[in-house]
Design a protein around this motif. Structure first.
Motif, PDB file in Angstrom:
ATOM      1  N   MET A   1     -39.951 -13.576  15.801  1.00  0.00           N
ATOM      2  CA  MET A   1     -40.071 -14.656  14.827  1.00  0.00           C
ATOM      3  C   MET A   1     -38.686 -15.023  14.307  1.00  0.00           C
ATOM      4  SD  MET A   1     -42.380 -14.846  11.338  1.00  0.00           S
ATOM      5  CE  MET A   1     -41.511 -13.481  10.551  1.00  0.00           C
ATOM      6  N   GLU A   2     -38.359 -16.301  14.348  1.00  0.00           N
ATOM      7  CA  GLU A   2     -37.071 -16.773  13.860  1.00  0.00           C
ATOM      8  C   GLU A   2     -37.100 -16.935  12.342  1.00  0.00           C
ATOM      9  OE1 GLU A   2     -35.992 -20.332  15.827  1.00  0.00           O
ATOM     10  OE2 GLU A   2     -35.939 -19.425  17.837  1.00  0.00           O
ATOM     11  N   THR A   3     -35.941 -16.765  11.727  1.00  0.00           N
ATOM     12  CA  THR A   3     -35.838 -16.927  10.276  1.00  0.00           C
ATOM     13  C   THR A   3     -34.747 -17.936   9.946  1.00  0.00           C
ATOM     14  OG1 THR A   3     -34.290 -15.065  10.110  1.00  0.00           O
ATOM     15  CG2 THR A   3     -36.643 -14.586   9.797  1.00  0.00           C
ATOM     16  N   SER A   4     -34.970 -18.684   8.893  1.00  0.00           N
ATOM     17  CA  SER A   4     -33.994 -19.659   8.405  1.00  0.00           C
ATOM     18  C   SER A   4     -33.861 -19.478   6.903  1.00  0.00           C
ATOM     19  CB  SER A   4     -34.459 -21.087   8.733  1.00  0.00           C
ATOM     20  OG  SER A   4     -33.621 -22.045   8.109  1.00  0.00           O
ATOM     21  N   ASP A  14     -24.536 -11.534   3.853  1.00  0.00           N
ATOM     22  CA  ASP A  14     -24.994 -10.880   5.074  1.00  0.00           C
ATOM     23  C   ASP A  14     -25.988  -9.770   4.742  1.00  0.00           C
ATOM     24  OD1 ASP A  14     -23.383 -12.505   6.595  1.00  0.00           O
ATOM     25  OD2 ASP A  14     -21.724 -11.078   6.702  1.00  0.00           O
ATOM     26  N   ARG A  15     -25.811  -9.113   3.610  1.00  0.00           N
ATOM     27  CA  ARG A  15     -26.740  -8.064   3.197  1.00  0.00           C
ATOM     28  C   ARG A  15     -28.133  -8.640   2.980  1.00  0.00           C
ATOM     29  NH1 ARG A  15     -27.146  -5.487  -2.750  1.00  0.00           N
ATOM     30  NH2 ARG A  15     -28.888  -4.052  -2.378  1.00  0.00           N
ATOM     31  N   PHE A  16     -28.202  -9.790   2.323  1.00  0.00           N
ATOM     32  CA  PHE A  16     -29.507 -10.414   2.078  1.00  0.00           C
ATOM     33  C   PHE A  16     -30.146 -10.824   3.402  1.00  0.00           C
ATOM     34  CE2 PHE A  16     -32.420 -13.841   0.947  1.00  0.00           C
ATOM     35  CZ  PHE A  16     -33.070 -13.315  -0.165  1.00  0.00           C
ATOM     36  N   ARG A  17     -29.353 -11.373   4.320  1.00  0.00           N
ATOM     37  CA  ARG A  17     -29.884 -11.767   5.628  1.00  0.00           C
ATOM     38  C   ARG A  17     -30.435 -10.553   6.379  1.00  0.00           C
ATOM     39  NH1 ARG A  17     -28.508 -16.944   7.039  1.00  0.00           N
ATOM     40  NH2 ARG A  17     -26.895 -17.935   5.733  1.00  0.00           N
ATOM     41  N   GLY A  18     -29.745  -9.423   6.243  1.00  0.00           N
ATOM     42  CA  GLY A  18     -30.219  -8.210   6.902  1.00  0.00           C
ATOM     43  C   GLY A  18     -31.554  -7.741   6.358  1.00  0.00           C
ATOM     44  N   VAL A  19     -31.713  -7.815   5.030  1.00  0.00           N
ATOM     45  CA  VAL A  19     -32.978  -7.420   4.415  1.00  0.00           C
ATOM     46  C   VAL A  19     -34.094  -8.366   4.842  1.00  0.00           C
ATOM     47  CG1 VAL A  19     -34.197  -7.134   2.231  1.00  0.00           C
ATOM     48  CG2 VAL A  19     -31.843  -6.336   2.447  1.00  0.00           C
ATOM     49  N   VAL A  20     -33.778  -9.659   4.948  1.00  0.00           N
ATOM     50  CA  VAL A  20     -34.780 -10.630   5.394  1.00  0.00           C
ATOM     51  C   VAL A  20     -35.257 -10.302   6.799  1.00  0.00           C
ATOM     52  CG1 VAL A  20     -35.097 -13.028   6.128  1.00  0.00           C
ATOM     53  CG2 VAL A  20     -34.042 -12.538   3.910  1.00  0.00           C
ATOM     54  N   LEU A  80     -37.433 -11.283  -3.442  1.00  0.00           N
ATOM     55  CA  LEU A  80     -37.792 -11.287  -2.026  1.00  0.00           C
ATOM     56  C   LEU A  80     -38.900 -10.271  -1.753  1.00  0.00           C
ATOM     57  CD1 LEU A  80     -37.328 -12.112   0.934  1.00  0.00           C
ATOM     58  CD2 LEU A  80     -35.528 -10.366   1.045  1.00  0.00           C
ATOM     59  N   ASP A  81     -38.766  -9.076  -2.297  1.00  0.00           N
ATOM     60  CA  ASP A  81     -39.799  -8.046  -2.122  1.00  0.00           C
ATOM     61  C   ASP A  81     -41.154  -8.535  -2.632  1.00  0.00           C
ATOM     62  OD1 ASP A  81     -38.069  -6.262  -0.951  1.00  0.00           O
ATOM     63  OD2 ASP A  81     -37.614  -5.194  -2.804  1.00  0.00           O
ATOM     64  N   LEU A  82     -41.149  -9.136  -3.830  1.00  0.00           N
ATOM     65  CA  LEU A  82     -42.395  -9.610  -4.428  1.00  0.00           C
ATOM     66  C   LEU A  82     -43.015 -10.723  -3.592  1.00  0.00           C
ATOM     67  CD1 LEU A  82     -41.279  -9.723  -8.187  1.00  0.00           C
ATOM     68  CD2 LEU A  82     -42.826  -8.051  -7.131  1.00  0.00           C
TER      69      LEU A  82
END
Length: 220
Positions: A1-4, A14-20, A80-82
């Motif tokens: 699945m791709e993410t945007s 980059d940390r946030f992108r990694g968590v996503v 993001l978690d919520l």
């Protein structure tokens, strides 16, 4: 699945992108047909000094209805978690509902022979209510401080293309977007309608009976 990922008023690290990417694997397991997850992160700062972040998730896929969820927190990682938890719960509820309907039909049911819908509360809306909205008697406040009727309560407005579907399909879509209501065009009647959750019933339906505008009288 791709993410945007899109950031509004905030940079996306980059940390946030990694968590996503880690979180997207969870959603992909629950919804194998999902092909795209769009993430919008909005940062807001208030005059009081308070700040918060809103994370909005939208999942789409071939043959998959749109699934949405959002959450707000002063930390975007927590938001993001919520939001992911909400999205996962909505997908699970939709799956459980489909399984339950196969075993024991509930909610809206259509008797094709009689043309009658049962299991829902049908409430037609009078033309007076529609007229009040159209004429501005029920105003929509944008939240601008210089407006005459300014109020700290902001009404969010969104516009979508009209979709024709059955009441049953509208209920499924409502569950997937995580709202308490869903606006659609009833494929059986061509009337604008809303399905919603209510106490004492599984769901309710409000329909607008469209009438032709009155003809102006000719003055000789």
């Amino acid at each position: 699945m791709e993410t945007s990922i899109v950031g509004v008023g905030v940079s996306v690290s980059d940390r946030f992108r990694g968590v996503v990417e880690e979180k997207s694997a969870r959603i992909e397991n629950l919804a194998p047909r999902a092909q795209q997850m769009d993430i919008k992160v909005t940062h807001r700062a208030y005059h009081s000094g308070r700040e918060d972040s809103t994370v909005e998730l939208t999942v789409t896929g071939k043959g998959l209805p749109i699934v949405r969820a959002e959450a707000v927190d002063n930390d975007k990682f927590t938001a993001l978690d919520l939001a992911v938890d909400k999205l996962a719960e909505q997908i699970r509820r939709a799956k459980d509902k489909r399984v339950g309907l196969r075993k024991r039909p509930r909610g809206a049911k259509m008797d094709k022979g009689a043309g009658v819908i049962s299991g829902v509360d049908l409430q037609p809306v009078s033309a007076d209510v529609l007229k009040a909205v159209a004429t501005g008697e029920i105003p929509i406040i944008t939240g601008a401080a210089d407006e005459e009727d300014y109020t700290p309560v902001v009404i969010r407005t969104k516009r979508f293309d009209a979709e024709w579907m059955t009441v049953e399909d509208a209920v499924d879509r409502m569950e997937l977007v995580g709202h308490d209501f869903f606006l659609f065009i009833d494929a059986r009647t061509d009337n604008p309608s809303v399905v919603y959750r209510r106490k004492g019933w599984d769901y309710g339906v409000i329909s607008l009976t469209t009438l032709a505008p009155p003809q102006a009288e000719l003055v000789s």
